[in-house]
Enzyme design. Sequence first.
Site, mmCIF file in Angstrom:
data_model
loop_
_atom_site.group_PDB
_atom_site.id
_atom_site.type_symbol
_atom_site.label_atom_id
_atom_site.label_comp_id
_atom_site.label_asym_id
_atom_site.label_seq_id
_atom_site.Cartn_x
_atom_site.Cartn_y
_atom_site.Cartn_z
ATOM 1 N N GLU A 30 8.484 -5.647 -2.086
ATOM 2 C CA GLU A 30 7.645 -5.383 -0.900
ATOM 3 C C GLU A 30 7.118 -6.671 -0.239
ATOM 4 O O GLU A 30 6.319 -6.596 0.691
ATOM 5 C CB GLU A 30 6.435 -4.481 -1.240
ATOM 6 C CG GLU A 30 6.784 -3.108 -1.747
ATOM 7 C CD GLU A 30 5.545 -2.307 -2.166
ATOM 8 O OE1 GLU A 30 4.404 -2.749 -1.909
ATOM 9 O OE2 GLU A 30 5.723 -1.235 -2.768
ATOM 10 N N GLY A 31 7.494 -7.817 -0.756
ATOM 11 C CA GLY A 31 6.961 -9.072 -0.242
ATOM 12 C C GLY A 31 5.671 -9.497 -0.925
ATOM 13 O O GLY A 31 5.004 -10.439 -0.474
#
Lengths: 362, 362
Positions: free
Chosen positions: B323-324
Amino acid sequence: MNGTIAEHMQKHLDNLTKPRGSLGRLEDLVIKFAALQERVPPRISKKAVYVFAADHGITAEGVSLYPKEVTYQMLLNILSGGAAINALAGGAGTDGASSWDLVAVDAGVAADTTAEDAAVLKLAEVLPPGRRFLNKKIGAGTANFLHQTAMTEIELEEALAAGESLAEDAEKQGYELVAIGDMGIGNTSTAAALLVASGFPLDEVVDRGTGIDSATLNHKRDVIAQAVKKHRPFASPRDILQKVGGYDLAMMAGLILGLRNRKIGCMIDGFPVTSAAYMAYSMDKTVTDYLFAGHLSKVKGHRPVLATMGLEPILDLGMHLGEGTGAVLAGYILELAVKTSNSMASFESAGVSDSSHEEEKY
Amino acid sequence: MNGTIAEHMQKHLDNLTKPRGSLGRLEDLVIKFAALQERVPPRISKKAVYVFAADHGITAEGVSLYPKEVTYQMLLNILSGGAAINALAGGAGTDGASSWDLVAVDAGVAADTTAEDAAVLKLAEVLPPGRRFLNKKIGAGTANFLHQTAMTEIELEEALAAGESLAEDAEKQGYELVAIGDMGIGNTSTAAALLVASGFPLDEVVDRGTGIDSATLNHKRDVIAQAVKKHRPFASPRDILQKVGGYDLAMMAGLILGLRNRKIGCMIDGFPVTSAAYMAYSMDKTVTDYLFAGHLSKVKGHRPVLATMGLEPILDLGMHLGEGTGAVLAGYILELAVKTSNSMASFESAGVSDSSHEEEKY
């Protein structure tokens, strides 16, 4: 560590919409913070970094390449907002929001900050919100512990009590996380002396550093070895602090003990702060339940001291600046970890299918 | 890297009130960022994380323990604000200030997000400021590359062009730092296939993970080996992406190439994003001058790929969420490093005595 709270916190984390364990050390940090706050999930709504400035008599032996005047100059710089800690504590946004309070503490700078015309007092009158100055000066720098005890027994008690009063200040201000930083020419020599007196091998805690030549390193090592030898035997951690300590490091130890008693989490910085934490640890082993190691400094002696206390650094970025710079950087990580535990949805609330398997990457 | 700018930046750093080199890797980060922005000191005033959601046909082979529906469910969760990336991108303050823009990109989720009644579109209409949804769907999930090419040549070109359009979006929005994150069940298998097809040894990039049993691991390894064998020979990085890639990973590669052309810095996340960066790197080696490795994921294959590109991770926290999340955490560190270079006082301006010695701890 409070095992019941830790277990409760782990369950809370496992219900959040992420593979179990996938936040790695962030989960360990939140669990430890929940246990010390006795709250699930925990909370960090206000935080501060206390930076301790003091002079060290041992600088008379030529153990540092910076002149001791720099301690006072850098205290002024911190109050003026120009130091590295000002930039790093000022929040991760360009708007300066979400910042740390920055509390500069004069623990024993040689310049007279109590004189009416002192520059520091003039600056202290015009500090912006969130930047504070506390005069806790025990004396105008410690004595040169190569020749005499660094401080008197009364001064040590004053320094420890001043640290305790800072913990009281932190509680009153509502700080839920306190970072500790150092600013004092010669404080790494004092820190090394404390550790050697505590039983760490000389070669493990006296650093070559970069740029220092072999002659200077040998001299620094000799000075510390001689000083510790002169003051042996040591009756207690207090005795060590009095004989070869610093006003700043003793005050930090007092603060750490005081934070522990108030269940406030504490992020320590590099080598000098860690040596102070070690002295607090020598007096009360349970302080480690409240301590977080912000980073691994480039200073060689840092790692073994952290390891002895069972603390694993959060960051390893080759920093060796002091002022609490590594501690506040790691503090953002801790704060964000705490934030995930407060704001993430659960599998049930978000309607996301869970997996019965643990720690699997989706 | 622009050597003249780097040298200029180093001199600027050496004049600031700190021992030379004492900010460690923070100084390296600022120098690299200055060189890519061609600005001394550099600047990060607006930043965003792009999270790519897509489905992967290879999940039909049972390589993931999560059902593929989770991709769509998690996209909804991100748009609703309940995912880990929402918490971490929301700023280091409890007030949510100084946050990242969060751009959720549908690169090819199997659920039909274009249908009028789709939940994602309803959510997209009520997003708070700074949270955005971009529909760049190439198709409803890639084909199962064990049996056929993952996508058509036209689809690959569409995905790369969509990535380029996102770089254009980033420039238009004024983002000076872009982080990239992934959300797609099966994307680690696709990432591993891309890397094996690119010449990385199978055992180096297919991870055991924790909780996955030996039978499942062997199956995953067999599926990837068979798939890559089936599609050999590969004519180019594009050919690899078309045959065993994903819509998300191809689009990320397009974004990375586009950011490089616009001199925008890019923080990559874990294993899937890094595999996409590797494909961009295979097409244009100079992208590494614009890339920062946010963290070292717990996924085994991450390290060798970063090493091949000469990228050293900023954080190592055992995270493996995607998801970063690792990228935005490291992005705060980079932002703060840039901030020190903008706001610190110089020795001269602060009246602090300098030392002629380099890299010495005071």
